[in-house]
Design a protein around this motif. Sequence first.
Motif, PDB file in Angstrom:
ATOM      1  N   PHE A 191      -4.779  19.418  10.682  1.00  0.00           N
ATOM      2  CA  PHE A 191      -3.632  20.173  11.124  1.00  0.00           C
ATOM      3  C   PHE A 191      -2.338  20.116  10.398  1.00  0.00           C
ATOM      4  CE2 PHE A 191      -3.413  16.364  13.771  1.00  0.00           C
ATOM      5  CZ  PHE A 191      -2.230  16.026  13.389  1.00  0.00           C
ATOM      6  N   PRO A 192      -1.547  21.299  10.253  1.00  0.00           N
ATOM      7  CA  PRO A 192      -0.387  21.252   9.403  1.00  0.00           C
ATOM      8  C   PRO A 192       0.707  20.130   9.780  1.00  0.00           C
ATOM      9  CG  PRO A 192      -0.992  23.366  10.104  1.00  0.00           C
ATOM     10  CD  PRO A 192      -1.847  22.601  11.023  1.00  0.00           C
ATOM     11  N   PHE A 193       1.341  19.691   8.750  1.00  0.00           N
ATOM     12  CA  PHE A 193       2.421  18.696   8.949  1.00  0.00           C
ATOM     13  C   PHE A 193       1.982  17.400   9.539  1.00  0.00           C
ATOM     14  CE2 PHE A 193       4.251  23.023  10.082  1.00  0.00           C
ATOM     15  CZ  PHE A 193       4.439  23.402   8.838  1.00  0.00           C
ATOM     16  N   CYS A 194       0.888  17.180   9.093  1.00  0.00           N
ATOM     17  CA  CYS A 194       0.312  15.688   9.537  1.00  0.00           C
ATOM     18  C   CYS A 194       1.173  14.743   8.927  1.00  0.00           C
ATOM     19  CB  CYS A 194      -1.419  15.634   8.996  1.00  0.00           C
ATOM     20  SG  CYS A 194      -1.819  13.779   9.760  1.00  0.00           S
ATOM     21  N   THR A 195       1.592  14.832   7.649  1.00  0.00           N
ATOM     22  CA  THR A 195       2.515  13.836   6.934  1.00  0.00           C
ATOM     23  C   THR A 195       3.766  14.585   7.224  1.00  0.00           C
ATOM     24  OG1 THR A 195       0.818  13.703   5.295  1.00  0.00           O
ATOM     25  CG2 THR A 195       2.858  12.770   4.707  1.00  0.00           C
ATOM     26  N   ILE A 196       4.778  13.670   7.805  1.00  0.00           N
ATOM     27  CA  ILE A 196       6.360  14.177   8.056  1.00  0.00           C
ATOM     28  C   ILE A 196       6.923  13.498   6.998  1.00  0.00           C
ATOM     29  CG2 ILE A 196       8.202  14.113   9.909  1.00  0.00           C
ATOM     30  CD1 ILE A 196       5.894  14.652  11.903  1.00  0.00           C
ATOM     31  N   ASP A 197       7.182  12.219   7.274  1.00  0.00           N
ATOM     32  CA  ASP A 197       7.927  11.236   6.162  1.00  0.00           C
ATOM     33  C   ASP A 197       6.807  11.017   5.133  1.00  0.00           C
ATOM     34  OD1 ASP A 197      10.047  11.058   7.920  1.00  0.00           O
ATOM     35  OD2 ASP A 197       9.177   9.340   9.128  1.00  0.00           O
ATOM     36  N   PRO A 198       7.470  11.026   3.923  1.00  0.00           N
ATOM     37  CA  PRO A 198       6.620  10.751   2.554  1.00  0.00           C
ATOM     38  C   PRO A 198       6.021   9.369   2.529  1.00  0.00           C
ATOM     39  CG  PRO A 198       8.898  10.458   2.083  1.00  0.00           C
ATOM     40  CD  PRO A 198       9.121  10.868   3.495  1.00  0.00           C
ATOM     41  N   ASN A 199       4.848   9.522   2.498  1.00  0.00           N
ATOM     42  CA  ASN A 199       4.132   8.201   2.500  1.00  0.00           C
ATOM     43  C   ASN A 199       4.152   7.590   0.829  1.00  0.00           C
ATOM     44  OD1 ASN A 199       2.663   7.434   5.033  1.00  0.00           O
ATOM     45  ND2 ASN A 199       2.056   9.478   4.723  1.00  0.00           N
ATOM     46  N   VAL A 200       4.567   6.490   0.452  1.00  0.00           N
ATOM     47  CA  VAL A 200       4.568   6.114  -0.970  1.00  0.00           C
ATOM     48  C   VAL A 200       3.627   4.906  -1.060  1.00  0.00           C
ATOM     49  CG1 VAL A 200       6.060   5.089  -2.668  1.00  0.00           C
ATOM     50  CG2 VAL A 200       7.293   6.440  -1.108  1.00  0.00           C
ATOM     51  N   GLY A 201       2.844   5.075  -2.144  1.00  0.00           N
ATOM     52  CA  GLY A 201       1.849   4.000  -2.489  1.00  0.00           C
ATOM     53  C   GLY A 201       1.907   3.579  -4.188  1.00  0.00           C
ATOM     54  N   VAL A 202       2.055   2.417  -4.204  1.00  0.00           N
ATOM     55  CA  VAL A 202       2.363   1.641  -5.417  1.00  0.00           C
ATOM     56  C   VAL A 202       0.956   1.331  -6.081  1.00  0.00           C
ATOM     57  CG1 VAL A 202       3.118  -0.017  -6.878  1.00  0.00           C
ATOM     58  CG2 VAL A 202       4.321   0.947  -4.966  1.00  0.00           C
ATOM     59  N   VAL A 203       0.409   2.249  -7.156  1.00  0.00           N
ATOM     60  CA  VAL A 203      -0.869   1.901  -7.758  1.00  0.00           C
ATOM     61  C   VAL A 203      -0.667   1.350  -9.271  1.00  0.00           C
ATOM     62  CG1 VAL A 203      -2.862   3.128  -8.345  1.00  0.00           C
ATOM     63  CG2 VAL A 203      -1.832   3.772  -6.518  1.00  0.00           C
ATOM     64  N   ALA A 204      -1.450   0.489  -9.396  1.00  0.00           N
ATOM     65  CA  ALA A 204      -1.804  -0.497 -10.781  1.00  0.00           C
ATOM     66  C   ALA A 204      -2.347   0.810 -11.775  1.00  0.00           C
ATOM     67  CB  ALA A 204      -2.688  -1.377 -10.726  1.00  0.00           C
ATOM     68  N   VAL A 205      -1.697   0.837 -12.832  1.00  0.00           N
ATOM     69  CA  VAL A 205      -2.072   1.905 -13.712  1.00  0.00           C
ATOM     70  C   VAL A 205      -3.521   1.271 -14.497  1.00  0.00           C
ATOM     71  CG1 VAL A 205      -1.898   2.963 -15.907  1.00  0.00           C
ATOM     72  CG2 VAL A 205      -0.037   2.984 -14.404  1.00  0.00           C
ATOM     73  N   PRO A 206      -4.748   1.678 -14.524  1.00  0.00           N
ATOM     74  CA  PRO A 206      -5.861   1.228 -15.104  1.00  0.00           C
ATOM     75  C   PRO A 206      -5.984   1.143 -16.562  1.00  0.00           C
ATOM     76  CG  PRO A 206      -6.323   3.377 -14.125  1.00  0.00           C
ATOM     77  CD  PRO A 206      -5.117   3.101 -13.869  1.00  0.00           C
ATOM     78  N   ASP A 207      -5.962   0.113 -17.152  1.00  0.00           N
ATOM     79  CA  ASP A 207      -5.930   0.081 -18.443  1.00  0.00           C
ATOM     80  C   ASP A 207      -6.666  -0.972 -19.078  1.00  0.00           C
ATOM     81  OD1 ASP A 207      -5.252  -0.397 -21.331  1.00  0.00           O
ATOM     82  OD2 ASP A 207      -3.018   0.495 -20.988  1.00  0.00           O
ATOM     83  N   GLU A 208      -8.098  -0.800 -19.620  1.00  0.00           N
ATOM     84  CA  GLU A 208      -8.862  -1.821 -20.146  1.00  0.00           C
ATOM     85  C   GLU A 208      -8.401  -2.586 -20.824  1.00  0.00           C
ATOM     86  OE1 GLU A 208     -11.493   1.053 -23.157  1.00  0.00           O
ATOM     87  OE2 GLU A 208     -12.157   0.735 -21.269  1.00  0.00           O
ATOM     88  N   ARG A 209      -7.493  -2.396 -21.805  1.00  0.00           N
ATOM     89  CA  ARG A 209      -6.919  -3.248 -22.878  1.00  0.00           C
ATOM     90  C   ARG A 209      -6.290  -4.682 -22.281  1.00  0.00           C
ATOM     91  NH1 ARG A 209      -3.377   1.075 -25.625  1.00  0.00           N
ATOM     92  NH2 ARG A 209      -2.660   1.531 -23.667  1.00  0.00           N
TER      93      ARG A 209
END
Length: 355
Positions: free
Chosen positions: A32-50
């Motif tokens: 249903f619309p507006f399920c997300t009201i406040d912004p969810n923030v997720g910190v993600v590690a940037v994949p880098d095989e090096r």
Amino acid sequence: MALQIGIVGLPNVGKSTLFQALTRTAVPAENFPFCTIDPNVGVVAVPDERLEILSSIAKTQKTIPTTIEFVDIAGLVAGAHKGEGLGNQFLQHIREVNAIAEVVRVFSDPNVIHVAGSANPESDMETIHLELVMADMQVVEKLMHNEEKKARGQDKEALAKIAVYKKLHLALAEGKLANTVELTEDEAEIARTAQLLTSKPFLIVANVDEGGTMETLPTFLQALNPVAISAKIEAELSQLPEDEAVEYMKELGMKETGLSALIRRGYETLNLITYFTAGEKEVRAWTVHRGACAPEAAGVIHSDFEKGFIRAEVVSYADFVEYGGWSGARTSGKVRMEGKTYTVKDGDVMLFHHN
């Protein structure tokens, strides 16, 4: 640097499902619309095989990737700039991100309702862009009004600002995004202070069915060079152990995850590169803008490093690997001493000397 990409789109296009898959964070993804009201923030590690390769060479105690933040912003609807749906409550959240990932629904699923009744990618994008443009017009008109009194007194700064605001307003009135307006360096600096929504870089994310590719997208979308992602598949992959996820990707013919594709496109769009520091205590990835000089790169680690910058020892990633680390690279003459004017390159391994 804290890089933020805001995920926007109409309700029920798969924004929260994509966010949940990318960040492996459980957020509501109801039908249903507006399920997300406040912004969810997720910190993600940037994949880098090096990183892992550098860590094995340096025999480090710790490996630290650079990160990216995804911000899941509530669904935008027609009339949002006038307060429809959740209105301006979350337009402000968009202003705070570095780039906008616009999710467009291409997948077909009669069980997932569409806020307009039926999915139409082109029409959906027009709705999103119109709302952002209208919101920006309101901002520009307010800024012009604020400068008018000073401009009547021939204040040079006010006159310069109004000239830029008029240029932006003309484009917005024609339905164009602010980031399409050609500006001089001085004009661009004025425009930046306006913090317009449509001045930000846009990444288009096409949420496709399983097996969907660039070739299966509508022609107009292909021309925008989107990142084609199946949020449903990404959600399934995020729930699997790493070895099973790799096997599943092979079965699906996927060369990389949607996360990797989206981050890579984000880096390209924002003109970012990665450099490394490598020692026995830790190997770490750092993000800088392409074209950054050595002191600026040092400042990403600590502002004091930039202020007291003396020089940097630099070796390319390829040479660091080939010659087995700092010692071998130095012996082979592959480590260079660079000064304040050195332009950092992607993959540089750096050691800073500072006061």
